[in-house]
Write a protein that holds these residues in place. Structure first.
Motif, PDB file in Angstrom:
ATOM      1  N   ASN A 178      13.119   2.701  -3.730  1.00 42.96           N
ATOM      2  CA  ASN A 178      12.114   1.996  -4.327  1.00 42.96           C
ATOM      3  C   ASN A 178      10.689   2.382  -3.992  1.00 42.96           C
ATOM      4  O   ASN A 178       9.652   1.837  -4.518  1.00 42.96           O
ATOM      5  N   GLY A 179      10.622   3.244  -2.815  1.00 44.13           N
ATOM      6  CA  GLY A 179       9.516   3.302  -2.027  1.00 44.13           C
ATOM      7  C   GLY A 179       8.824   4.515  -2.544  1.00 44.13           C
ATOM      8  O   GLY A 179       9.195   5.412  -3.236  1.00 44.13           O
ATOM      9  N   ALA A 180       7.314   4.321  -2.390  1.00 42.65           N
ATOM     10  CA  ALA A 180       6.306   5.738  -2.659  1.00 42.65           C
ATOM     11  C   ALA A 180       5.126   5.314  -1.845  1.00 42.65           C
ATOM     12  O   ALA A 180       4.748   4.416  -1.169  1.00 42.65           O
ATOM     13  N   ILE A 181       4.486   6.458  -1.530  1.00 46.47           N
ATOM     14  CA  ILE A 181       3.451   6.630  -0.591  1.00 46.47           C
ATOM     15  C   ILE A 181       2.211   7.572  -1.493  1.00 46.47           C
ATOM     16  O   ILE A 181       2.488   8.584  -1.880  1.00 46.47           O
ATOM     17  N   THR A 182       1.146   6.796  -1.379  1.00 46.24           N
ATOM     18  CA  THR A 182      -0.145   7.305  -2.066  1.00 46.24           C
ATOM     19  C   THR A 182      -1.274   7.664  -1.165  1.00 46.24           C
ATOM     20  O   THR A 182      -1.392   6.746  -0.110  1.00 46.24           O
ATOM     21  N   ARG A 183      -2.013   8.454  -1.331  1.00 40.96           N
ATOM     22  CA  ARG A 183      -3.234   9.003  -0.539  1.00 40.96           C
ATOM     23  C   ARG A 183      -4.373   9.129  -1.200  1.00 40.96           C
ATOM     24  O   ARG A 183      -4.463   9.703  -2.190  1.00 40.96           O
ATOM     25  N   ASP A 184      -5.415   7.904  -1.082  1.00 33.73           N
ATOM     26  CA  ASP A 184      -6.649   7.981  -2.041  1.00 33.73           C
ATOM     27  C   ASP A 184      -6.182   7.876  -3.469  1.00 33.73           C
ATOM     28  O   ASP A 184      -6.660   8.442  -4.468  1.00 33.73           O
ATOM     29  N   GLY A 185      -5.154   7.196  -3.860  1.00 35.93           N
ATOM     30  CA  GLY A 185      -4.414   6.732  -5.101  1.00 35.93           C
ATOM     31  C   GLY A 185      -3.722   7.856  -5.761  1.00 35.93           C
ATOM     32  O   GLY A 185      -3.150   7.702  -6.960  1.00 35.93           O
ATOM     33  N   ASN A 186      -3.439   8.888  -5.021  1.00 40.02           N
ATOM     34  CA  ASN A 186      -2.659   9.994  -5.700  1.00 40.02           C
ATOM     35  C   ASN A 186      -1.370  10.114  -4.672  1.00 40.02           C
ATOM     36  O   ASN A 186      -1.286   9.807  -3.726  1.00 40.02           O
ATOM     37  N   PRO A 187      -0.166  10.510  -5.303  1.00 46.21           N
ATOM     38  CA  PRO A 187       1.283  10.610  -4.828  1.00 46.21           C
ATOM     39  C   PRO A 187       1.041  11.532  -3.672  1.00 46.21           C
ATOM     40  O   PRO A 187       0.485  12.742  -3.692  1.00 46.21           O
ATOM     41  N   LEU A 188       1.389  11.219  -2.406  1.00 44.20           N
ATOM     42  CA  LEU A 188       1.353  11.945  -1.194  1.00 44.20           C
ATOM     43  C   LEU A 188       2.952  12.843  -0.890  1.00 44.20           C
ATOM     44  O   LEU A 188       3.828  11.782  -0.819  1.00 44.20           O
ATOM     45  N   GLY A 189       3.089  13.876  -1.329  1.00 41.55           N
ATOM     46  CA  GLY A 189       4.367  14.606  -1.375  1.00 41.55           C
ATOM     47  C   GLY A 189       4.861  14.996   0.027  1.00 41.55           C
ATOM     48  O   GLY A 189       3.819  15.097   0.932  1.00 41.55           O
ATOM     49  N   ASN A 190       5.999  15.717   0.163  1.00 43.01           N
ATOM     50  CA  ASN A 190       6.361  16.262   1.322  1.00 43.01           C
ATOM     51  C   ASN A 190       6.570  15.519   2.510  1.00 43.01           C
ATOM     52  O   ASN A 190       6.496  15.805   3.809  1.00 43.01           O
ATOM     53  N   ILE A 191       6.749  14.075   2.316  1.00 42.72           N
ATOM     54  CA  ILE A 191       6.862  13.237   3.274  1.00 42.72           C
ATOM     55  C   ILE A 191       8.367  13.044   3.584  1.00 42.72           C
ATOM     56  O   ILE A 191       9.235  12.733   3.026  1.00 42.72           O
ATOM     57  N   VAL A 192       8.508  13.043   4.881  1.00 45.59           N
ATOM     58  CA  VAL A 192       9.881  13.051   5.434  1.00 45.59           C
ATOM     59  C   VAL A 192      10.440  11.579   5.827  1.00 45.59           C
ATOM     60  O   VAL A 192      11.407  11.126   5.588  1.00 45.59           O
ATOM     61  N   SER A 193       9.409  11.118   6.672  1.00 42.36           N
ATOM     62  CA  SER A 193       9.455   9.451   6.998  1.00 42.36           C
ATOM     63  C   SER A 193       8.206   8.960   7.361  1.00 42.36           C
ATOM     64  O   SER A 193       7.259   9.798   7.535  1.00 42.36           O
ATOM     65  N   ALA A 194       8.167   7.829   7.240  1.00 50.12           N
ATOM     66  CA  ALA A 194       6.889   7.055   7.855  1.00 50.12           C
ATOM     67  C   ALA A 194       7.475   5.912   8.388  1.00 50.12           C
ATOM     68  O   ALA A 194       8.365   5.173   8.315  1.00 50.12           O
ATOM     69  N   GLU A 195       6.413   5.539   9.600  1.00 46.41           N
ATOM     70  CA  GLU A 195       6.537   4.043  10.197  1.00 46.41           C
ATOM     71  C   GLU A 195       5.120   3.420   9.958  1.00 46.41           C
ATOM     72  O   GLU A 195       4.086   4.065  10.111  1.00 46.41           O
ATOM     73  N   ILE A 196       5.318   2.015   9.854  1.00 46.46           N
ATOM     74  CA  ILE A 196       4.298   1.168   9.783  1.00 46.46           C
ATOM     75  C   ILE A 196       4.347   0.110  10.741  1.00 46.46           C
ATOM     76  O   ILE A 196       5.283  -0.550  10.736  1.00 46.46           O
TER      77      ILE A 196
END
Length: 312
Positions: A178-196
């Motif tokens: 269900n997850g998605a990551i955007t940068r300045d409102g645009n989808p950010l592709g090629n993300i393998v993993s993220a930590e917050i």
């Protein structure tokens, strides 16, 4: 003889009106995967001489109550942990409700959390719980959970629950898909993993008391940090890192039924990464990002939770 089993354990949570004083009602059943929340009191070895080679009796030291709770990121109960991390949300709309948590608050609520092992029976009430850090990972697969690190004032153990009748919100769990990551409102592709990781940088008020407990846990300068690992496909993030410009990153989850959770870091700065070629496989780069206060909005982050819960 009864033996304690994690499968039968339960957790109840309620926000306190007065720090360290558990409310008499209003507890909510909380889903959790594991918990290290507990109280300990170490012993100090005697330093006295003149009584032979065998030591004298040890002395009790101060009480420390803290620990981590691993919880699922869901559409309803996760709002309690967000309130603990950011403070009271701004709630608008009617079912579904929109809860907006902001990072610029000075006051954090304290909680009473009871963990129960009914087969012993043992019910431990932890009062004065304040959230220090809240962190989770985004990835392609696996179970989606968050870790809440807590600082408590103390522990009281009883053979019966003091939480009363629990409110059950039900479970509507988000998944990694269900997850998605955007940068300045645009989808950010090629993300393998993220930590917050969001941290309140709590300062324990360790005053002298007869019970050995702390007087409180005050929030200091907040921090929102993390890491994104990307497949190296373009120079967009590297160029931003070199130029030192901020961007807005959003980490979101949305269920087909309409519930959603979005954390937006309004001004994210990226370090210049080392680009390594480790072998014939794809090249990846890691960015240990940091968020800062956005001068326009006047805050660092906003978390928006949309669900059917009227208030937290």
């Amino acid at each position: 003889m009864a033996r304690a089993q994690g499968a039968r354990a339960q957790m109840a949570l309620a926000f306190e009106t007065t720090y360290g004083m558990p409310p008499v009602s209003g507890f909510t059943r909380m889903p959790f995967a594991s918990a290290t929340l507990g109280s300990e009191q170490p012993l100090l070895n005697s330093e006295l001489l003149g009584y032979g080679r065998d030591p004298l009796a040890p002395i009790k030291d101060a009480v420390t109550a803290d620990g981590n709770v691993v919880v699922p990121i869901d559409a309803a109960a996760f709002g309690f942990w967000l309130k603990a991390a950011f403070g009271q949300p701004i709630t608008t709309g009617t079912d579904p409700y929109t809860h907006e948590f902001r990072s610029d608050g000075w006051t954090l609520p304290s909680m009473s959390i009871e963990t129960g092992m009914p087969e012993i029976p043992r019910f431990a009430m932890y009062t004065g719980c304040v959230l220090d850090t809240l962190s989770w990972q985004m990835q392609r697969s696996g179970l989606l959970t968050a870790t809440a690190s807590l600082v408590a004032q103390g522990e009281s153990v009883a053979t019966a629950s003091a939480a009363g009748t629990l409110v059950d919100l039900g479970l509507q769990r988000f998944g990694h898909f269900n997850g998605a990551i955007t940068r300045d409102g645009n989808p950010l592709g090629n993300i393998v993993s993220a930590e917050i990781t969001y941290a309140n940088s709590l300062d324990r008020v360790e005053t002298i008391r007869s019970d050995g407990r702390i007087d409180g846990a005050d929030p200091s300068i907040a921090a929102l940090t993390g890491r994104i690992e990307v497949r190296f496909a373009d120079q967009v993030l590297v160029t931003q890192a070199i130029n030192g410009d901020p961007c807005e990153l959003s980490f979101a989850y949305t269920l087909p039924s309409g519930e959603s959770l979005t954390l937006t870091a309004h001004a994210v700065y990226l370090p210049r990464p080392r680009i390594e070629i480790a072998g014939p496989q794809g090249v990846q780069a890691t960015f240990d990002w940091q968020a800062a206060r956005d001068v326009t909005l006047g805050r660092m982050a906003t978390v928006t939770l949309i669900n059917s819960v009227e208030e937290y």
